[in-house]
Design an enzyme around this catalytic site. Structure first.
Site, PDB file in Angstrom:
ATOM      1  CB  CYS A 156      -0.944   0.013   1.197  1.00 50.33           C
ATOM      2  SG  CYS A 156      -2.142  -1.333   1.202  1.00 50.33           S
TER       3      CYS A 156
ATOM      4  CG  HIS B  47      -6.520   1.704   0.115  1.00 46.49           C
ATOM      5  ND1 HIS B  47      -5.352   2.156  -0.460  1.00 46.49           N
ATOM      6  CD2 HIS B  47      -6.139   0.861   1.115  1.00 46.49           C
ATOM      7  CE1 HIS B  47      -4.313   1.607   0.161  1.00 46.49           C
ATOM      8  NE2 HIS B  47      -4.769   0.824   1.117  1.00 46.49           N
TER       9      HIS B  47
END
Length: 378
Positions: free
Chosen positions: A89, A333
């Protein structure tokens, strides 16, 4: 010996963030990323043959060198190389960190950020054993067993250990959506967004995501847990990137920008990856010679409300200061791009709208890592 050069971000752009299998369901990574790279050149007036490198973060494929493919799709000359980064991420922010390091080492112009297409990511399988059928897996391991927990479970446990109640999580998630909706309706995101396929707005922000509505949702990852679909981020598609240049190039362009003061990358226990941003923030601020109280704009990746609140509590940071115009809980996201989205948001706030001087971006990553960056408007 080569002199120290101050890297400066002079342009920042992103696509709208699309919920997986919705607005951008048919767009591949290079189709998402190429328009953003082109936009950076258009916004600065830079020529493609001036670019020293393109660095993009990506997590889920399709494999190969996504940055090189995206650069060529954007029409950059064949002489411009590309590097793809996977720090899960944190990949997009790690890519910008690497770009800053290249500029410190002598490069003059680097385009950096991240791209993710969860919608078109290839299915993967373990090879068959003893004639059995291949077994599909959803993700590669983050860490050796037994510390390789799914993100939802790991962050539910983190929230419980930090004493973050369900009510706080739902209130934070509701506020993120309310802030993003207000920003969207006020046109705050318009200048940073590169429209794609007639889409010019983020998919996910929703009016009416009240605490009362969120309180009705069931725990998503464990019995009696506090993390739900409503106080978690969405799986998303999108791309974001910035132009990192030397001080000399910035002076030639005669434009304002964000000077990269300091960066930090740290590790934590892989079973609690969500707190990875905490030591990264401490180290980046120390290297920048700044305190949290001095920072005007703070963008932390909101993977889970409980995770962000646990990190804020550990940092001694008022959560109301985080993501003033909504974060990943509301926007979504897109894993490999999310760290770059944070920097685009800082650029919008500090440079485009001149709302302060110092900014902080930080993100946690699977495997127990964190990346943070401190920037200064110049």
């Amino acid at each position: 010996m080569m002199s120290q050069v101050s890297p400066v971000i002079v342009a920042a752009a992103r696509t709208p963030i699309g919920t997986a299998d919705h607005a951008f369901a048919s767009l591949t990574v290079e189709q998402l990323g190429a328009p953003v790279l082109r936009s950076l050149l258009d916004r600065t007036g830079l020529n493609g043959d001036e670019v020293d490198d393109v660095i993009l973060g990506n997590c889920m494929g399709p494999g190969g060198n996504v940055a090189r493919l995206t650069a060529l799709t954007a029409g950059l000359p064949a002489g411009v190389p590309g590097l793809t980064v996977d720090r899960q991420c944190a990949s997009g922010l790690a890519a910008i960190d690497l770009a800053a390091q290249l500029v410190r080492g002598g490069a003059r112009i680097v385009l950096a950020g991240g791209v993710e297409s969860a919608s078109t990511a290839p299915w993967r399988s373990w090879p068959p054993v003893d004639g059995a059928e291949p077994v599909r897996y959803q993700r590669a391991p983050f860490a050796p067993a037994p510390e390789d927990l799914d993100m939802g479970l790991a962050n539910d446990l983190l929230a419980a250990e930090a004493g973050v109640a369900r009510e706080r999580q739902d209130a934070y998630a509701a506020r993120s959506h309310a802030r993003a909706v207000a920003a969207q309706q006020g046109g705050v995101f318009d200048a940073e967004i590169v429209p794609l396929a007639t889409v010019s707005r983020d998919d996910r922000p929703r009016a009416g995501f009240t605490e009362q509505r969120l309180a009705r949702l069931r725990p998503a990852f464990r019995a009696r847990g506090t993390v739900t679909a409503g106080n978690s981020c969405g799986i998303s598609d999108g791309a974001a990137a910035v132009a990192v240049v030397s001080r000399e190039v910035q002076e030639r362009l005669a434009v304002p920008g964000l000077r990269v003061l300091a960066t930090a990358t740290t590790g934590v226990m892989p079973s609690r990856p969500g707190r990875g941003l905490v030591p990264a923030v401490h180290l980046a601020l120390e290297r920048a010679g700044a305190s949290l109280d001095q920072v005007d704009a703070i963008e932390l990746n909101e993977a889970f409300a409980g995770q962000i609140l646990a990190c804020c509590d550990e940092l001694g940071l008022d959560p109301a200061r985080v993501c003033a115009e909504g974060g990943a809980l509301a926007l979504g996201h897109p894993w490999g791009a999310s760290g770059a989205v944070l920097v685009v948001r800082l650029f919008s706030r500090l440079v485009t709208r001149n709302q302060g001087r110092l900014g902080l971006a930080a993100i946690a990553a699977g495997g127990g890592m964190g990346v943070a960056m401190v920037v200064e408007r110049c």
